[in-house]
Scaffold this active site. Structure first.
Site, PDB file in Angstrom:
ATOM      1  N   THR A  74      58.223  18.873  43.059  1.00  0.00           N
ATOM      2  CA  THR A  74      57.377  19.703  43.448  1.00  0.00           C
ATOM      3  C   THR A  74      56.292  20.112  42.506  1.00  0.00           C
ATOM      4  O   THR A  74      54.897  19.809  42.874  1.00  0.00           O
ATOM      5  CB  THR A  74      57.954  21.093  43.881  1.00  0.00           C
ATOM      6  N   CYS A 325      64.061  21.756  53.214  1.00  0.00           N
ATOM      7  CA  CYS A 325      62.988  22.537  53.242  1.00  0.00           C
ATOM      8  C   CYS A 325      62.689  23.091  54.635  1.00  0.00           C
ATOM      9  O   CYS A 325      62.082  24.264  54.768  1.00  0.00           O
ATOM     10  CB  CYS A 325      61.990  22.012  52.574  1.00  0.00           C
TER      11      CYS A 325
END
Ligand SMILES: *Cc1c(COP(=O)(O)O)cnc(C)c1O
Length: 411
Positions: A74, A325
């Site tokens: 990320t 997610c």
């Protein structure tokens, strides 16, 4: 009966390999020196970081100084998007990405708006990025093209060499989120003409909270996190020694065992797909004919809901309907939507991950459980009944479970 937990959510995260854990252990309480300190304990830590850095670089076939540790993919993705913006752009900056990226890229692009204008490339029904559209989209303001190497929901591999060639010809930097490529396909950064690439350790049996970004020499990347000038000044902050050591060992294992592991996982993957196709009528593999990694199998079982299948499997089988997610939301996967997957398949899709610790018995058990569950749910499904009565399902609008199942008897 198989009474142990069957973990098939490897694309979300993997267990830490015990060999990785053992390598990391001494660096918490014994060899705890700050790697940036100028004394023997610091040097010992720095040496461990350098060994790990080299293990990773060797596996990626790049120079160790081009590999920067981050907190995960990320951070690497966001650093690539934000760190590459020209500091004083005379015009609007433009970046190009695809509709099937990880949320960190898509959200990262949204956050840059309106400073940066983003073009989101469509993909084919098989999940492959449209190369003509890529060529057409590049303008004089384009500073970066970011394309995921291997998709985390479908396992589809992008034509990275062709994308890299287009970027090279047009003089644009190419970033790839290679998180799901690591350990699954050969990483050929040179051949792909990549300036930047993102990786994460916890997808390859390493610890969570650490990853890397490959930064090819000469790439104008500015730091987001400044500090004591660590890691070529690209990423400030004390290097997390145990996490780096774990990442190095994870790559060492991939280098030594990757080939045999790939062969074993390919067989398991084929067994799973064949088993599910044979035991569940109208099942379909999403992204069916494109080249994919065998580690990720995404299949639709029309006329039932993916969430219902998952609930029916209970707590002893861990699979996912989309990426980790997004699976807590009941919105269908943005990746499958971008691939124009038919509504009935979209709503019923399950992602199976196959990894280092998956066994033949696990696969066979999961085939049985999923087949039984889909059958049970179809027996209660008004959609399945309509379909069997010859109703043209393209004319029936999909509705969520509440409205469709209320008046059906529970089984
Ligand atoms: C897991 C994943 C990420 C995020 O990695 P973290 O290290 O958890 O931040 C990014 N991209 C892809 C394709 C992933 O699968």
């Amino acid at each position: 009966m198989n009474d142990h937990l069957i973990y098939m959510d490897y694309p979300a995260t993997t267990p830490c390999d015990e060999r990785v854990f053992d390598k990391m252990a001494p660096y918490f309480c014994e060899l705890y020196g700050n790697p940036h300190s100028w004394h023997s304990m610091g040097w010992a830590s720095m040496h461990a970081v350098e060994v790990a850095n080299k293990q990773i670089a060797d596996y990626l076939c790049v120079d160790p100084s081009d590999v920067i540790f981050t907190s995960g993919a990320t951070e690497s993705n966001v650093l690539a998007l934000r760190g590459m913006i020209p500091p004083k752009s005379p015009k609007e900056s433009h970046l190009i990405t695809t509709a099937i990226e990880h949320p960190s890229i898509l959200e990262g692009c949204r956050q840059l708006h309106p400073q940066v204008i983003t073009t989101i490339l469509p993909v084919s029904n098989e999940g492959i990025v449209d190369l003509d559209e890529l060529s057409r989209s590049i303008t004089d303001d384009t500073y970066l093209v970011s394309v995921i190497a291997v998709n985390n929901e479908t396992g589809v591999i992008q034509p990275l060499e062709q994308i890299g060639a287009i970027c090279k010809e047009r003089g644009v930097h190419f970033h790839t989120d290679a998180t799901q490529a690591l350990g699954k396909i050969p990483i050929e950064l040179e051949k792909w003409n990549v300036s930047l690439a993102s990786f994460s350790a916890h997808k390859v049996y390493g610890p969570k909270g650490v990853g890397a970004i490959y930064v090819r020499k000469g790439t104008p990347l500015r730091p987001l996190q400044v500090g004591g000038g660590q890691q070529r000044g690209i990423r400030g902050g004390t290097i997390p020694v145990p996490l780096c050591v774990g990442s190095g060992e994870a790559c060492r294992i991939l280098a030594d065992e990757g080939a045999s592991e790939f062969a074993r996982i390919s067989e398991l993957s084929e067994r799973l797909v064949t088993g599910l196709m044979l035991s569940i009528p109208y099942a379909q593999v999403n992204g069916g004919t494109s080249s994919k990694v065998p580690h990720i199998v995404n299949m639709g079982f029309p006329y039932v809901e993916g969430e219902s299948i998952m609930m029916g499997l209970g707590s002893d089988v861990c699979v996912s309907t989309g990426s980790a997610c997004s699976s807590d939301r009941l919105t269908p996967s943005h990746v499958l939507q971008a691939m124009h997957v038919n509504e009935y398949f979209l709503q019923s899709s399950i992602r199976f991950g196959i990894g280092r610790f998956t066994t033949v018995a696990d696969i066979d058990h999961v085939i049985c459980r999923v087949a039984a569950e889909v059958q049970r749910l179809r027996d209660m499904s008004p959609l399945w009944e309509m379909f069997n009565n010859g109703v043209d399902m393209n004319k029936i609008k999909w509705e969520r479970r509440s409205s469709l199942r209320r008046d059906r008897p529970a089984a």
